[in-house]
Design a protein around this motif. Sequence first.
Motif, PDB file in Angstrom:
ATOM      1  N   LEU A  55       0.917  -1.368  -0.010  1.00 51.30           N
ATOM      2  CA  LEU A  55      -0.017  -0.050   0.119  1.00 51.30           C
ATOM      3  C   LEU A  55       0.774   1.192  -0.063  1.00 51.30           C
ATOM      4  O   LEU A  55       1.683   1.440   0.859  1.00 51.30           O
ATOM      5  CB  LEU A  55      -0.842  -0.214   1.319  1.00 51.30           C
ATOM      6  N   ILE A  56       0.720   2.153  -0.979  1.00 49.82           N
ATOM      7  CA  ILE A  56       1.545   3.079  -1.162  1.00 49.82           C
ATOM      8  C   ILE A  56       0.638   4.451  -1.591  1.00 49.82           C
ATOM      9  O   ILE A  56      -0.482   4.290  -1.984  1.00 49.82           O
ATOM     10  CB  ILE A  56       2.872   3.278  -2.053  1.00 49.82           C
ATOM     11  N   GLY A  57       1.436   5.779  -1.256  1.00 52.22           N
ATOM     12  CA  GLY A  57       0.745   7.155  -1.424  1.00 52.22           C
ATOM     13  C   GLY A  57       1.122   7.976  -0.441  1.00 52.22           C
ATOM     14  O   GLY A  57       1.948   7.711   0.308  1.00 52.22           O
ATOM     15  N   PRO A  58       0.752   9.197  -0.936  1.00 56.67           N
ATOM     16  CA  PRO A  58       1.276  10.458  -0.148  1.00 56.67           C
ATOM     17  C   PRO A  58       0.884  10.188   1.325  1.00 56.67           C
ATOM     18  O   PRO A  58      -0.118   9.330   1.660  1.00 56.67           O
ATOM     19  CB  PRO A  58       0.777  11.502  -0.868  1.00 56.67           C
ATOM     20  N   SER A  59       1.429  10.831   2.149  1.00 56.30           N
ATOM     21  CA  SER A  59       0.995  10.954   3.688  1.00 56.30           C
ATOM     22  C   SER A  59      -0.486  11.569   3.570  1.00 56.30           C
ATOM     23  O   SER A  59      -0.775  12.552   3.045  1.00 56.30           O
ATOM     24  CB  SER A  59       1.912  11.906   4.398  1.00 56.30           C
ATOM     25  N   GLY A  60      -1.222  10.762   4.389  1.00 58.11           N
ATOM     26  CA  GLY A  60      -2.693  11.113   4.628  1.00 58.11           C
ATOM     27  C   GLY A  60      -3.602  10.529   3.442  1.00 58.11           C
ATOM     28  O   GLY A  60      -4.727  10.950   3.508  1.00 58.11           O
ATOM     29  N   SER A  61      -3.059   9.679   2.775  1.00 59.96           N
ATOM     30  CA  SER A  61      -3.976   9.278   1.661  1.00 59.96           C
ATOM     31  C   SER A  61      -4.791   7.892   2.281  1.00 59.96           C
ATOM     32  O   SER A  61      -5.693   7.437   1.626  1.00 59.96           O
ATOM     33  CB  SER A  61      -3.261   8.591   0.604  1.00 59.96           C
ATOM     34  N   GLY A  62      -4.607   7.597   3.537  1.00 64.28           N
ATOM     35  CA  GLY A  62      -5.298   6.574   3.895  1.00 64.28           C
ATOM     36  C   GLY A  62      -5.006   5.033   4.070  1.00 64.28           C
ATOM     37  O   GLY A  62      -5.521   4.218   4.619  1.00 64.28           O
ATOM     38  N   LYS A  63      -3.598   5.079   3.968  1.00 66.96           N
ATOM     39  CA  LYS A  63      -2.857   3.589   3.919  1.00 66.96           C
ATOM     40  C   LYS A  63      -3.023   2.914   5.204  1.00 66.96           C
ATOM     41  O   LYS A  63      -3.400   1.825   5.332  1.00 66.96           O
ATOM     42  CB  LYS A  63      -1.268   3.704   3.439  1.00 66.96           C
ATOM     43  N   SER A  64      -2.449   3.444   6.248  1.00 67.95           N
ATOM     44  CA  SER A  64      -2.458   2.673   7.682  1.00 67.95           C
ATOM     45  C   SER A  64      -4.095   2.728   7.975  1.00 67.95           C
ATOM     46  O   SER A  64      -4.107   1.743   8.662  1.00 67.95           O
ATOM     47  CB  SER A  64      -1.754   3.705   8.719  1.00 67.95           C
ATOM     48  N   THR A  65      -4.681   3.502   7.740  1.00 71.19           N
ATOM     49  CA  THR A  65      -6.158   3.532   8.115  1.00 71.19           C
ATOM     50  C   THR A  65      -6.933   2.139   7.498  1.00 71.19           C
ATOM     51  O   THR A  65      -7.641   1.333   8.196  1.00 71.19           O
ATOM     52  CB  THR A  65      -6.992   4.568   7.874  1.00 71.19           C
ATOM     53  N   LEU A  66      -6.447   1.979   6.040  1.00 72.15           N
ATOM     54  CA  LEU A  66      -7.009   0.950   5.687  1.00 72.15           C
ATOM     55  C   LEU A  66      -6.530  -0.344   6.311  1.00 72.15           C
ATOM     56  O   LEU A  66      -7.293  -1.508   6.583  1.00 72.15           O
ATOM     57  CB  LEU A  66      -6.559   0.832   4.227  1.00 72.15           C
ATOM     58  N   LEU A  67      -5.152  -0.551   6.402  1.00 65.12           N
ATOM     59  CA  LEU A  67      -4.483  -1.544   7.343  1.00 65.12           C
ATOM     60  C   LEU A  67      -5.259  -1.955   8.530  1.00 65.12           C
ATOM     61  O   LEU A  67      -5.431  -3.130   8.769  1.00 65.12           O
ATOM     62  CB  LEU A  67      -3.098  -1.268   7.111  1.00 65.12           C
ATOM     63  N   ARG A  68      -5.419  -0.947   9.308  1.00 66.68           N
ATOM     64  CA  ARG A  68      -5.943  -0.942  10.680  1.00 66.68           C
ATOM     65  C   ARG A  68      -7.487  -1.634  10.354  1.00 66.68           C
ATOM     66  O   ARG A  68      -7.853  -2.167  11.383  1.00 66.68           O
ATOM     67  CB  ARG A  68      -5.818   0.224  11.546  1.00 66.68           C
ATOM     68  N   MET A  69      -8.295  -1.094   9.441  1.00 69.75           N
ATOM     69  CA  MET A  69      -9.365  -1.602   9.456  1.00 69.75           C
ATOM     70  C   MET A  69      -9.607  -3.299   9.087  1.00 69.75           C
ATOM     71  O   MET A  69     -10.137  -4.001   9.518  1.00 69.75           O
ATOM     72  CB  MET A  69     -10.246  -0.958   8.454  1.00 69.75           C
ATOM     73  N   ILE A  70      -8.439  -3.556   8.137  1.00 67.29           N
ATOM     74  CA  ILE A  70      -8.116  -5.373   7.842  1.00 67.29           C
ATOM     75  C   ILE A  70      -8.172  -5.731   9.322  1.00 67.29           C
ATOM     76  O   ILE A  70      -8.619  -6.966   9.399  1.00 67.29           O
ATOM     77  CB  ILE A  70      -7.171  -5.370   6.771  1.00 67.29           C
ATOM     78  N   ALA A  71      -7.249  -5.316   9.956  1.00 65.76           N
ATOM     79  CA  ALA A  71      -6.703  -5.882  11.219  1.00 65.76           C
ATOM     80  C   ALA A  71      -7.870  -5.908  12.351  1.00 65.76           C
ATOM     81  O   ALA A  71      -7.924  -6.884  13.275  1.00 65.76           O
ATOM     82  CB  ALA A  71      -5.391  -5.232  11.806  1.00 65.76           C
ATOM     83  N   GLY A  72      -8.962  -4.953  12.363  1.00 66.61           N
ATOM     84  CA  GLY A  72      -9.823  -4.732  13.085  1.00 66.61           C
ATOM     85  C   GLY A  72      -9.700  -3.817  13.955  1.00 66.61           C
ATOM     86  O   GLY A  72     -10.562  -3.680  15.056  1.00 66.61           O
ATOM     87  N   PHE A  73      -8.772  -2.827  14.027  1.00 64.89           N
ATOM     88  CA  PHE A  73      -8.429  -2.021  14.944  1.00 64.89           C
ATOM     89  C   PHE A  73      -9.471  -0.816  14.715  1.00 64.89           C
ATOM     90  O   PHE A  73      -9.576  -0.152  15.692  1.00 64.89           O
ATOM     91  CB  PHE A  73      -6.837  -1.440  15.096  1.00 64.89           C
ATOM     92  N   GLU A  74      -9.794  -0.736  13.836  1.00 61.32           N
ATOM     93  CA  GLU A  74     -10.737   0.314  13.300  1.00 61.32           C
ATOM     94  C   GLU A  74     -11.944  -0.255  12.524  1.00 61.32           C
ATOM     95  O   GLU A  74     -11.767  -1.301  11.873  1.00 61.32           O
ATOM     96  CB  GLU A  74     -10.106   1.378  12.476  1.00 61.32           C
TER      97      GLU A  74
END
Length: 232
Positions: free
Chosen positions: A33-52
């Motif tokens: 998952l790549i993209g500029p800062s603030g593009s939502g990369k970590s948020t998407l990862l955390r939703m797959i994990a169940g943290f969000e």
Amino acid sequence: MSILIENISKKFGSNYILSEINLEILTGNLVALIGPSGSGKSTLLRMIAGFEKPSKGRIWFSGKNATLLPIQKRQIGFVFQDYALFPKMTIFENIAFGLKIQKKYLKSQVYELLQLIQLENFEKFYPHQLSGGQKQRVAFARALAIEPKILLLDEPFGALDVKIRKNLRFWLHNLHEKLPMTSIFVTHDIHEAMEISDQIVILKNGCVEQFGCPQELYEHPATVFVKDFLDI
């Protein structure tokens, strides 16, 4: 385990961090998952994990709805950028931690993991006695100990210097070929993504700008943004 992201959106306050994300990740693939800062990369990862939890949409694991599944039932290993090791536990104890929680502790399994990460002589060491690259390998082993079907990595090499980064990313690529897992990693390093991933997701402003194999993105960028971002 395959992952299907279906119309996923995430809203914080009045702002959408992710908007209508649709992705299908095949079993066994290593995806960046790549993209500029603030593009939502970590948020998407955390939703797959169940943290969000998503504000809208569903997440499927091999055909089963995992959208509201508790973290402990998702069969996921998560590796953080800052290692998140327990400072007062030995390397052996850090790796064994998840196994003991799940009541699956086997000493032989921990030794196998120590051998896999090439730290078999460091079992009695503490995290502060290791280099950054060694700590990250221990973090990998701890995530792998529970035998996850999906491995998620949030900028796993971000805190390391260039030489160690390069060595570890090829180590990860080789490790992934040995173990039957689906893996997703967040990175800011385009070369890292192009070198070791099977597929790349490029995000921009919470939307998927392009999704495909490295060669496809390089030869056929879908937008001017992708072309400029990949510096083609």
